[in-house]
Design a protein around this motif. Sequence first.
Motif, PDB file in Angstrom:
ATOM      1  N   UNK A   1       0.597  -1.265   0.090  1.00  0.00           N
ATOM      2  CA  UNK A   1      -0.440   0.178   0.174  1.00  0.00           C
ATOM      3  C   UNK A   1       0.810   1.425  -0.485  1.00  0.00           C
ATOM      4  N   UNK A   2       2.066   1.489   0.493  1.00  0.00           N
ATOM      5  CA  UNK A   2       2.799   2.289   0.386  1.00  0.00           C
ATOM      6  C   UNK A   2       4.283   2.285  -0.070  1.00  0.00           C
ATOM      7  N   UNK A   3       5.003   3.487  -0.817  1.00  0.00           N
ATOM      8  CA  UNK A   3       6.254   3.527  -1.404  1.00  0.00           C
ATOM      9  C   UNK A   3       7.429   1.904  -0.924  1.00  0.00           C
ATOM     10  N   UNK A   4       7.313   2.045   0.254  1.00  0.00           N
ATOM     11  CA  UNK A   4       8.497   2.170   1.059  1.00  0.00           C
ATOM     12  C   UNK A   4       8.317   0.811   1.670  1.00  0.00           C
ATOM     13  N   UNK A   5       9.107  -0.272   1.690  1.00  0.00           N
ATOM     14  CA  UNK A   5       8.675  -1.522   2.748  1.00  0.00           C
ATOM     15  C   UNK A   5       8.443  -1.500   3.787  1.00  0.00           C
ATOM     16  N   UNK A   6       9.579  -1.243   4.099  1.00  0.00           N
ATOM     17  CA  UNK A   6       9.333  -0.516   5.164  1.00  0.00           C
ATOM     18  C   UNK A   6       8.803  -1.034   6.753  1.00  0.00           C
ATOM     19  N   UNK A   7       8.571  -1.879   7.701  1.00  0.00           N
ATOM     20  CA  UNK A   7       7.200  -1.807   8.858  1.00  0.00           C
ATOM     21  C   UNK A   7       5.869  -2.314   8.120  1.00  0.00           C
ATOM     22  N   UNK A   8       6.411  -2.671   7.054  1.00  0.00           N
ATOM     23  CA  UNK A   8       4.860  -3.417   6.231  1.00  0.00           C
ATOM     24  C   UNK A   8       4.647  -4.718   6.611  1.00  0.00           C
ATOM     25  N   UNK A   9       5.678  -5.188   7.603  1.00  0.00           N
ATOM     26  CA  UNK A   9       5.645  -6.931   7.617  1.00  0.00           C
ATOM     27  C   UNK A   9       5.117  -7.043   8.467  1.00  0.00           C
ATOM     28  N   UNK A  10       4.671  -7.961   9.813  1.00  0.00           N
ATOM     29  CA  UNK A  10       3.688  -7.868  10.772  1.00  0.00           C
ATOM     30  C   UNK A  10       5.149  -9.182  11.374  1.00  0.00           C
ATOM     31  N   UNK A  11       5.536  -9.385  12.435  1.00  0.00           N
ATOM     32  CA  UNK A  11       7.021  -9.936  13.002  1.00  0.00           C
ATOM     33  C   UNK A  11       6.013 -10.569  14.156  1.00  0.00           C
ATOM     34  N   UNK A  12       6.791 -12.152  13.261  1.00  0.00           N
ATOM     35  CA  UNK A  12       5.592 -13.105  13.330  1.00  0.00           C
ATOM     36  C   UNK A  12       6.839 -14.116  12.764  1.00  0.00           C
ATOM     37  N   UNK A  13       5.418 -15.706  13.622  1.00  0.00           N
ATOM     38  CA  UNK A  13       5.861 -17.401  13.363  1.00  0.00           C
ATOM     39  C   UNK A  13       5.515 -17.688  11.509  1.00  0.00           C
TER      40      UNK A  13
ATOM     41  N   UNK B   1       2.174 -12.513   3.349  1.00  0.00           N
ATOM     42  CA  UNK B   1       1.515 -13.678   3.952  1.00  0.00           C
ATOM     43  C   UNK B   1       1.792 -12.103   5.376  1.00  0.00           C
ATOM     44  N   UNK B   2       3.221 -11.700   5.938  1.00  0.00           N
ATOM     45  CA  UNK B   2       2.977 -11.045   6.893  1.00  0.00           C
ATOM     46  C   UNK B   2       2.446  -9.319   6.865  1.00  0.00           C
ATOM     47  N   UNK B   3       2.563  -8.807   4.933  1.00  0.00           N
ATOM     48  CA  UNK B   3       1.664  -7.774   5.047  1.00  0.00           C
ATOM     49  C   UNK B   3       0.506  -7.497   4.958  1.00  0.00           C
ATOM     50  N   UNK B   4      -0.210  -9.150   4.856  1.00  0.00           N
ATOM     51  CA  UNK B   4      -1.781  -8.993   4.686  1.00  0.00           C
ATOM     52  C   UNK B   4      -2.141  -8.966   6.522  1.00  0.00           C
ATOM     53  N   UNK B   5      -1.023 -10.022   7.205  1.00  0.00           N
ATOM     54  CA  UNK B   5      -1.344  -9.876   8.613  1.00  0.00           C
ATOM     55  C   UNK B   5      -0.774  -8.465   9.340  1.00  0.00           C
ATOM     56  N   UNK B   6      -0.223  -7.547   9.410  1.00  0.00           N
ATOM     57  CA  UNK B   6       0.288  -6.650   9.363  1.00  0.00           C
ATOM     58  C   UNK B   6      -1.061  -5.419   9.198  1.00  0.00           C
ATOM     59  N   UNK B   7      -1.669  -5.321   7.475  1.00  0.00           N
ATOM     60  CA  UNK B   7      -2.540  -4.800   7.694  1.00  0.00           C
ATOM     61  C   UNK B   7      -3.727  -5.054   8.450  1.00  0.00           C
ATOM     62  N   UNK B   8      -4.305  -6.281   8.503  1.00  0.00           N
ATOM     63  CA  UNK B   8      -5.663  -7.017   9.354  1.00  0.00           C
ATOM     64  C   UNK B   8      -4.960  -6.007  11.073  1.00  0.00           C
ATOM     65  N   UNK B   9      -4.030  -6.694  11.363  1.00  0.00           N
ATOM     66  CA  UNK B   9      -3.691  -6.250  12.852  1.00  0.00           C
ATOM     67  C   UNK B   9      -4.102  -4.115  13.314  1.00  0.00           C
ATOM     68  N   UNK B  10      -3.455  -3.899  12.459  1.00  0.00           N
ATOM     69  CA  UNK B  10      -3.420  -2.582  12.276  1.00  0.00           C
ATOM     70  C   UNK B  10      -4.431  -2.278  12.408  1.00  0.00           C
TER      71      UNK B  10
END
Length: 379
Positions: free
Chosen positions: A186-198, A213-222
């Motif tokens: 969604x944003x032009x810089x990838x930093x921070x757009x991935x949810x830290x998880x296993x 997958x990490x991005x999808x989880x981050x977007x949903x959690x946020x």
Amino acid sequence: MAFNKWFKRAKRLHRVKKSYRSRKSYRAKKSYLARWSYRNKWFYRVVFLSIVVTAIAAGHLYQSITSTISLDSVETFEVSKGDTAYSLGVKLSEKGWIEYPFLTRIVARLEPEWVPKVGKYAIEPTMNLLDVMALFDSGQSIFYSITLLEGKTTQDFLSAMAARGNITMTLTGMSNQEIAKALGLAFPHSEGQFFANTYRYHEGDTDASILKHANDLLVQTLADLWESKVPDLPYKSPYEALIMASIIEKETGVPVERPLIARVFISRLEKGMRLQTDPTVIYGLGDLFKGNLTRKGLQHSSPYNTYRVYGLPPTPIANVGREAIAAALNPGKTDALYFVAKGDGTHAFSKTLSEHNKAVREFQFKRREDYRSTPVIAK
């Protein structure tokens, strides 16, 4: 009288001849069947023997297919690209798990839509060939897991995945902007757009699929946590809250401190003060940072240098977990405007600049021998 005698004699003679012809016909038929039976006795024997052999062979094949394979413990088996039913049979036979390679072809014909899926599979001793072939068709290959840690950057995540050795790397060498474009973020810089998880993955999965997958989880959690945020926060969007969460994540690894540090930074924003946080400066320095933040580094011109610029940096500086986002959206209660690392992983909080300077002299100018920026994790 003479006529009657002749008639009766003729009648008896006719019956005798008829009986004789009947017996002769019977003997002829019996003789024909006997001769035919004799000539074809081997035919019957061959037919019977064929039926017996077929039944025995079918029974043996059935037993070979339905009996458990020769394993003492769980073993790994790899289905490669281009493998067919017969080639898999050859592999299984070479391992000594089945007797005949063609058995897999027979099993495959029982299910016309059977297609082996590439991957590594866990073969258990309780399985028979039908189970094994069904497993190959299901694609339920062995799962691996990788933990993408809080406070790490996108490039750190890529390095962690590359180190696993069984993830297909497609994003190596790309900048954060290129990664964001490649993944359609969604944003032009990838930093921070991935949810830290296993995350679980199959061998051969791509780094792109894991990060998506990490991005999808981050977007949903946020989105979920944004709905439950406290009112009157100085964020114009969830993305700004994510930027704050990344700063909190880099400042402390102590769970109880996250809400307090969030409140300090929010209070500074509300009062129009600069955030003055080292992690943003370090992120802006990039490769120029050599492990020690110097006076020259603090004077470095960068949109991430919160000692020189007001407000939040333009992007997150790390990837975060749920706790940091929750802290940014539900800060704790404190009147503190400053904090400094004590050297044991925790921080000393101060309300005034004079109190803060005193804490700096105590904990920074006279650093303890076992000084550490992160807390000791109990094992």
